[in-house]
Design a protein around this motif. Structure first.
Motif, PDB file in Angstrom:
ATOM      1  N   TRP A  55       0.914  -1.139  -0.161  1.00  0.00           N
ATOM      2  CA  TRP A  55      -0.021  -0.102   0.169  1.00  0.00           C
ATOM      3  C   TRP A  55       0.792   1.315   0.130  1.00  0.00           C
ATOM      4  N   TYR A  57       3.738   1.609  -1.273  1.00  0.00           N
ATOM      5  CA  TYR A  57       4.487   1.909  -2.446  1.00  0.00           C
ATOM      6  C   TYR A  57       3.186   2.496  -3.427  1.00  0.00           C
ATOM      7  N   ALA A  58       2.036   1.706  -3.443  1.00  0.00           N
ATOM      8  CA  ALA A  58       1.218   2.150  -4.351  1.00  0.00           C
ATOM      9  C   ALA A  58       0.392   3.489  -4.061  1.00  0.00           C
ATOM     10  N   PRO A  60       1.407   6.858  -3.740  1.00  0.00           N
ATOM     11  CA  PRO A  60       1.750   8.081  -4.191  1.00  0.00           C
ATOM     12  C   PRO A  60       0.963   8.197  -5.575  1.00  0.00           C
ATOM     13  N   ALA A  61       1.157   7.204  -6.253  1.00  0.00           N
ATOM     14  CA  ALA A  61       0.285   7.044  -7.733  1.00  0.00           C
ATOM     15  C   ALA A  61      -1.161   7.064  -7.580  1.00  0.00           C
ATOM     16  N   LEU A  62      -1.618   6.296  -6.543  1.00  0.00           N
ATOM     17  CA  LEU A  62      -3.119   6.127  -6.204  1.00  0.00           C
ATOM     18  C   LEU A  62      -3.700   7.666  -6.094  1.00  0.00           C
ATOM     19  N   LEU A  64      -2.612  10.585  -6.640  1.00  0.00           N
ATOM     20  CA  LEU A  64      -2.512  11.471  -7.883  1.00  0.00           C
ATOM     21  C   LEU A  64      -3.341  11.179  -8.819  1.00  0.00           C
ATOM     22  N   LEU A  65      -3.688   9.547  -9.094  1.00  0.00           N
ATOM     23  CA  LEU A  65      -4.704   9.300 -10.054  1.00  0.00           C
ATOM     24  C   LEU A  65      -6.078   9.666  -9.594  1.00  0.00           C
ATOM     25  N   ILE A  66      -6.354   9.440  -8.118  1.00  0.00           N
ATOM     26  CA  ILE A  66      -7.550   9.930  -7.626  1.00  0.00           C
ATOM     27  C   ILE A  66      -7.731  11.368  -7.906  1.00  0.00           C
ATOM     28  N   LEU A  67      -6.836  12.310  -7.641  1.00  0.00           N
ATOM     29  CA  LEU A  67      -6.865  13.704  -7.550  1.00  0.00           C
ATOM     30  C   LEU A  67      -7.023  14.143  -8.988  1.00  0.00           C
ATOM     31  N   PHE A  68      -6.333  13.518 -10.277  1.00  0.00           N
ATOM     32  CA  PHE A  68      -6.271  14.327 -11.554  1.00  0.00           C
ATOM     33  C   PHE A  68      -6.967  13.329 -12.332  1.00  0.00           C
ATOM     34  N   GLN A  69      -7.560  12.313 -11.985  1.00  0.00           N
ATOM     35  CA  GLN A  69      -8.384  11.587 -12.979  1.00  0.00           C
ATOM     36  C   GLN A  69      -9.699  11.104 -12.346  1.00  0.00           C
TER      37      GLN A  69
ATOM     38  N   VAL B  94       6.998   7.735  -9.238  1.00  0.00           N
ATOM     39  CA  VAL B  94       5.878   7.588  -9.052  1.00  0.00           C
ATOM     40  C   VAL B  94       5.349   5.983  -9.245  1.00  0.00           C
ATOM     41  N   ILE B  98       4.292   1.758  -7.759  1.00  0.00           N
ATOM     42  CA  ILE B  98       3.130   0.999  -7.572  1.00  0.00           C
ATOM     43  C   ILE B  98       2.972  -0.286  -8.765  1.00  0.00           C
ATOM     44  N   ASN B 132      -9.095  19.976 -13.560  1.00  0.00           N
ATOM     45  CA  ASN B 132      -7.833  19.937 -13.225  1.00  0.00           C
ATOM     46  C   ASN B 132      -7.265  21.255 -13.214  1.00  0.00           C
TER      47      ASN B 132
END
Lengths: 375, 295
Positions: A55, A57-58, A60-62, A64-69, B94, B98, B132
């Motif tokens: 979790w 490791y995942a 930061p990407a998660l 960001l994806l939630i915020l920007f996608q 990043v 993941i 965005n």
């Protein structure tokens, strides 16, 4: 340094000093790790640690994806219910959508009857664009990839030549295309003249090609029929050419990846049975490459409904002549950037999203059956 | 019968070769034409019918184009290099972790994470642009904003604003996951037995062994950021922050019909990417094949 560490570990796994063969490692590796039998508690602790690290490791990407996608989907939906300039002004419910469906797709003009609105025109433009680019680009890419896949000289160079347009900036490439199709000094018109054809006003000619053909046989485009149905204009045809030029290289790479997955034995078996090249392509290559075709079709259809750059750079962001090169994303961009109607622009992008979902669903529904999977 | 067959396939083959060579020439023509015209004088570029080769090779066109715009292309190049270079490094920082997590660690939710990542690929970029923009402008604590995101301009008009939304790339995560999965699981198990930390295994084993795919992901990311137009155009208004493509757009509107300068500018914006591709292509193609795009 890094390499040696990897090699050391590999040697330990293989239990050898030479360690050059990666493929044969599986049996030996199991033998090495088998004697260590951790107790149950240790295992569960290890599992916990694994989950925690996973979790971590995942994350930061998660985020960001939630915020920007993901968030933009919900937030965009919210914005679309507002009259929203650069700041929110008023909650207006479905008014933005009412504008789309009642005025911008088509409307009934009291004097001229049925007319196509701006969004309606954008959709028609996109349909012309998709029909004109996707089949050509895919067929050309398949022929070239099939050829490049045979062992021939200069393969790497040809591959590079076809791939260069794909990595070239569309802004820079469009400058060149606009220069080639310049009405006075472009080389396209010089070529037209030298073969005895009339010079054209390529990028500024507002007449669609069907009405031009009608004019050739002395007929006029009927006034009751919206002119938008008269086919693409030259400007749109040039953008199509530009897109095919730019996208063939990418399709080739995908096809090459697919071709390299077809086993050689299949070809040899077919050849022994006396199959000709054309039969080979039809009965062996095409079925086996159909997953690639399916993927490319879906990606290309989505791509044509999302295309912005080419349309923007060819017309300086105006979608001219007479809106004949106004793609939906360009329309959204103009509503947002030029007219500052953020709420309305968000509503149109939601509309676009629904179109894309529907198209993808239809393709899955009817395409998946025709695809031949090897497994 | 046999010989007729042979003749048929031979003539087909010749036809295909001619077609391919013709297409290759067509594909290269815009580049060649651009380069040749970037070296002509103003008078010569407007000749009808056009000359193929320039009478005098005017390399000064390049110098003129380079220094002409107010902020100069030197500045645009620096901006694009920062945005594309740093953006790609952040993307790797990043996306590699993941991908590692969902390919190597078995824990509850790892499947769901992967499913979520893949489904974000379906969201069209046009939808995300407007929200965005609002999000970045009202980002808390950035650019004089307070914790509610009010007061300042957030990440509007900053390098961070150009880069931030693209740090997490679903495509890169997918590609790297496929690459990491193709490294035998036994290495990972052996490293655990040896007491190697997760992080050390990632740095010393997984990343080096997946180099082609990492190069491919980086190249795609770099090219995408280098060539992007819409987002940088929206999120910046400051001339000194314009990346190359946006600068080129403004250059077109300023230079208008001085096509020899436009051609020169177009040429030097394309060259870096072409050079980068030629250097990376060996890894790139094996990486593209390794994405697991198979039947």
């Amino acid at each position: 340094m890094v390499r040696t560490a990897a090699l050391k570990l590999k040697n330990r796994v293989l239990g050898t000093k030479s360690g050059n063969s990666t493929g044969a490692s599986i049996g030996t590796a199991a033998a090495v790790s088998a004697p260590v039998k951790p107790t149950y508690r240790k295992v569960s602790k290890l599992k916990q640690k694994e989950a925690r690290t996973g979790w971590m490791y995942a994350m930061p990407a998660l985020l960001l994806l939630i915020l920007f996608q993901l968030w933009p989907m919900l937030f965009g939906l919210w914005i679309s219910f507002w009259k929203w300039g650069f700041v929110p002004e008023k909650f207006i419910g479905l008014d933005n959508y009412a504008r789309i469906f009642l005025r911008e797709i088509f409307y009934i003009d009291p004097d001229r009857g049925f007319r196509i609105g701006e969004i309606g025109q954008s959709i028609i433009v996109t349909i012309y664009y998709a029909i004109g680019t996707i089949p050509v680009s895919i067929v050309l890419a398949f022929i070239i990839a099939y050829f490049l896949f045979q062992s021939i000289k200069g393969k790497a160079m040809l591959r590079t030549i076809f791939f260069l347009p794909f990595i070239t900036s569309q802004v820079a490439a469009a400058i060149v295309f606009k220069w080639i199709f310049h009405p006075n000094v472009g080389i396209a018109n010089s070529v037209m003249e030298s073969v005895g054809l009339k010079k054209q006003n390529w990028l500024v000619d507002p007449d669609p090609i069907f009405s031009k053909w009608l004019a050739l046989i002395g007929l006029k485009w009927p006034s009751w029929l919206p002119i938008e149905l008269g086919g693409p204009t030259y400007a749109l045809l040039i953008i199509m050419l530009f897109t095919v030029w730019g996208s063939v290289g990418f399709n080739i790479v995908i096809f090459l990846a697919g071709l390299s997955n077809i086993s050689k034995e299949l070809y040899e078996a077919a050849k022994i049975d006396g199959a000709r090249t054309t039969a080979l392509i039809r009965h062996v290559t095409l079925p086996l490459i159909s997953p690639m075709l399916f993927l490319l079709t879906i990606v290309s259809v989505i791509g044509s409904f999302e295309s912005f750059n080419a349309f923007y750079v060819f017309t300086n962001g105006e979608g001219g002549p007479r809106g004949s090169t106004m793609s939906l994303p360009l329309y959204i961009f103009r509503a947002f950037y030029t007219y500052g109607q953020v709420g309305y622009a968000a509503a149109v992008s939601m509309f676009l999203f629904v179109i894309l979902l529907a198209l993808t669903w239809v393709q899955y529904r009817f395409g998946e059956k025709r695809v031949h999977y090897q497994r | 019968m046999r010989s007729l067959d042979k003749l048929y396939s031979k003539s087909m083959w010749t036809l295909v070769i001619i077609l391919i060579i013709g297409l290759a020439l067509l594909s290269m023509f815009p580049f060649i034409w651009m380069f040749l015209n970037s070296l002509k004088s103003q008078a010569e570029i407007n000749l009808i019918p056009p000359h193929i080769l320039p009478e005098r090779w005017m390399f000064e066109n390049y110098i003129h184009a380079w220094f002409k715009p107010e902020a100069t292309f030197g500045r645009y190049f620096i901006n694009s290099t920062i945005v594309a270079g740093a953006g790609t490094l952040f993307m790797l920082a990043v996306c590699i972790p993941i991908s590692y997590a969902i390919s190597h660690f078995s824990f509850k939710g790892s499947k769901w994470i992967f499913f979520f990542v893949i489904s974000t690929m379906m969201i069209p970029s046009d939808i995300t642009i407007i929200p965005n923009f609002v999000t970045l402008r009202h980002f808390p604590f950035a650019g004089n904003n307070n914790w509610l995101g009010q007061g300042g301009q957030g990440f509007y008009d900053s390098y961070m604003g150009i880069m931030l939304p693209f740090f997490a790339s679903a495509f890169s995560i997918f590609l790297l996951r496929q690459a990491f999965l193709s490294v035998p699981k036994e290495y990972f198990e052996a490293s655990q037995v040896d007491g190697m930390t997760y992080f050390r295994y990632l740095c010393t084993v997984l990343v080096p062994l997946s180099a082609p795919s990492i190069v491919t992901a980086s190249l795609f990311s770099f090219i995408g950021k280098w060539n992007s137009v819409l987002w940088p155009l929206l999120i910046t208004s400051n001339e000194a922050l314009r990346p190359l493509q946006v600068g080129l757009l403004y250059f077109v509107s300023e230079e208008g019909h001085n096509y020899h300068h436009l051609m020169a500018a177009a040429t030097f914006t394309i060259v870096p990417i072409v050079v980068l591709y030629i250097f990376a292509q060996k890894w790139f193609h094996s990486g593209a094949v390794a994405t697991g795009l198979k039947g």
